[in-house]
Structures are given as C-alpha cells and as structure tokens.
Design an enzyme around this catalytic site. Sequence first.
Site, PDB file in Angstrom:
ATOM      1  CD  GLU A 283      -8.971  -1.500   3.819  1.00  0.00           C
ATOM      2  OE1 GLU A 283      -8.440  -0.850   5.280  1.00  0.00           O
ATOM      3  OE2 GLU A 283      -9.029  -0.691   3.386  1.00  0.00           O
TER       4      GLU A 283
ATOM      5  CG  ASN B 234      -2.145   1.420   1.256  1.00  0.00           C
ATOM      6  OD1 ASN B 234      -1.846   1.723   0.395  1.00  0.00           O
ATOM      7  ND2 ASN B 234      -3.010   1.242   2.511  1.00  0.00           N
TER       8      ASN B 234
END
Length: 405
Positions: free
Chosen positions: A384, A7
């Site tokens: 996530e 990320n």
Amino acid sequence: MKVLVLNSGSSSIKFRLFNMKNEQVMSRGTVDRIGIDNSFLEIENFRGEEYKIEIEIPDHTTGIEMVKDALIDKKMGVLDRFDQINAIGHRVVHGGEKFADSTLIDEEVVQQIIEVSELAPLHNPHNLKGIRICEEISPQKPQVAVFDTAFHQTMPQKAYMYALPYHYYQKYGIRRYGFHGISHKYVTQKAAEIMGRPIEELKLISCHLGNGASVAAVKNGKSIETSMGWTPLEGLVMGTRCGDLDPAIIPFIMEKEDITIEEMKNIMNKESGLLGISGLSSDSRDIRKAAREGHHRAQIALDLFNYQVQKYIGAYLFIMGGLDAIIFTAGIGENASDIRAAILEGVEFLGLKVDQQANQTRQKIAEITTTDSTTKAFIIPTNEELVIARDTVRIVEKCKNAGVI
Ligand code: ADP
C-alpha cells in the site's frame, strides 16, 4: 523524486521513504505507543541497519518530529536535509463520495476530510493530525491524500445502495463505500502485469485477508463490488469483527442483555469474528493451530471464515460474468496456505486447480494454480505504501503541469 509516506493512526505512525527514481525504499519504520507507556521509534534503512529508540512520545507532533530527525540523523538517517524530500503522501481512510482519486491537499481538501470524518471516527481524525503536523513543519512541501475508499467509487449505484429509506442516503451518506482500496488496486494491477494482459480486459477478484478482511470484484480495472460497506464492519468474518449479520439481531441482543449502543458496537467490532466464535484469539495462526489440535470452536471459526470468502467469490464471479484470476493478499492471504486451499477447494469446474506445492509459498508473488488452469490464483503481497508514493508523484506532477504548484 523522494516521497515520504505516512500512515498516522491513533497511537502509531508508520512511515516509509521512497526514492521514486527506482522505487527504492530508503527508510522505513514506526513510531508506536504514542501517548501510552513504553513508546518507541523503530527505523530501518536501506543499508539494512535497524534501530529502536525507546523514549517518551507524548503526542503525534513529537512522533513526526522524531521521524524527521531520524531521517536526517548522521547514523540512522538517509538524508542530509529534510527538504530533500519532495512530497509527502498520506493515507486517509475515508474520502466519502467526495474523493474518487488521490488529491493534492489544500485547506478545502482538509475541510472535506473533516466533513467525512463522521464516517470514520477512528481513523480520519488521526490521518488529519499527520497532515496538519506536516503542514506546520514543512509548509511549502506538497502533500497528497490517498484514500482507502477512492478505488471503490467506480461501483455502480446498484452495488453501493442499501435498501433503507432513500433519505438516509441523502441525509447521512449511508451507502457502501468499501475499504482496502489502495491494496485492491495494487494487487489487481500487479496481477495484470504478471498475466501479461491489459487490466482493461480482466475479471479479477482480490481477497485482502488480514485482521480486517475484504473481497473486491475488479472488472476491466475498476472496482464494481466489495464486501466492506458503510464501515469496515460489513462483509467477511474478521479477526474481531462480525461481518454480515441479520440486522434484527442487534436490537434483540441489546434488549435481552440490556446493553448500550457503545457496548454493542464494541461487541461487533472487538469481540466477534474469529475471536468471538473461538473464544481463543483473533489471530488466525492461533485459530489454525487450535483447530489442528481438535479445538471445536476454533474449527467452526475457521470454517465460517473460509466459507464467507467462498460465498463472496461465487457472487462476484457471477456479477462479472466470468473470472480470470483470484488474488490473495495481506497477513492471512499471503501466509496461510491451508486457508487458501480451503477457499479454492472443489472449484475445478471453473478450470481452477490448486498447485499444492506452489501454494506453500509465503509472502512472495506466486501463481498457485496448475499450468493447465484456465482460471488462475495468485499470492501477491500487498504494498500500500508504494501505491501511496506512486499516487503522490502522479498528483504532484499533474499539479505542476497545471501550474497549481
Ligand atoms: P492488519 O489488517 O492488522 O493489517 P495483517 O494483514 O497483518 O492485518 O494480518 C493479520 C493476520 O495475518 C493475522 O490473523 C495473522 O494470524 C495472519 N498472519 C500474519 N503473519 C502470518 C504468518 N507468518 N503466518 C500465518 N499467518 C500470518
């Protein structure tokens, strides 16, 4: 299959390495303060060892090289060689209308992500940086993009259109996209699992309440409405974002205060929300503490926050024609029992009664309604990274079966 999830943000890169045989996290960490002073790498492995390396990290390339070296390091690492990683999954914030699912990254996909970058200028360019660097250091490794917007692509047109002249939709793609899709997808699937019912027959409302916050109506496993819009600014009151406003307020303030578009954007994104109303902090912990101590504006901020969530829940249960469960997730949703209780207060008519003791749970899966409640509420910590890893496996296998890789 081993999957590295990245990320990549403007000044940080979060990573997590999964062994997908058992979905075990082998290693996790963050490269932080990239390009600023006091940059560092923090890494934790499945043996429970934690390391922090404080070193100059001038750019993302150096950051990702450090992650790579740390993962194969004799002391900190969990792999002998980097090529033991089978695939890399990237979080990409905006997929526009082009991506309704995760996708294998090739040059065409990169170009499409660049095309929609205008819609998420603070995120997509950094996500792309991570992709480009991985392509360079590991050109043969399959890479998958998992979009925050994709889950909401099932919204019907009546939910995603704004009542502006239609040509702005055609010309600039101005419509509701919604965000936090990876999280809403994960927690609603988990809720169905906990309830022991197929998601295809459930009406769920997912409340992702963190610094950024959004609510989604998930009917039969599909997102049909969500509170964030064209950008993550719309919807709920957030840490520093204003959420819903009468649009006429914006030019009025700009004229009165003689401020530029950039300044106005900054006010709405960085100086509003809990921070703007309370004048104290964007952090719900500070606001709740101050409100308990009698700070008037902190109490107003808190009331507005809770009320806005209630309003969305009310609207969503009506458009879904019923409700089986409400899910709370993210920093506030997983921790703040008083906020959950305030949101769920006075809705016994729905067959939803909070179990006050169960509601004290933090950061763990819990059913927080009484056993006789016919509409349930749950705390479900979001994950996530796991969704990105699972999607990466799914897409890589699909592409292998189709002979694409
Ligand atoms: P982000 O959107 O930045 O990922 P998070 O999901 O981490 O945000 O949520 C941040 C919010 O969660 C803050 O308002 C913070 O006060 C709240 N929060 C985080 N941890 C706790 C905790 N242990 N107790 C209460 N609130 C918490």
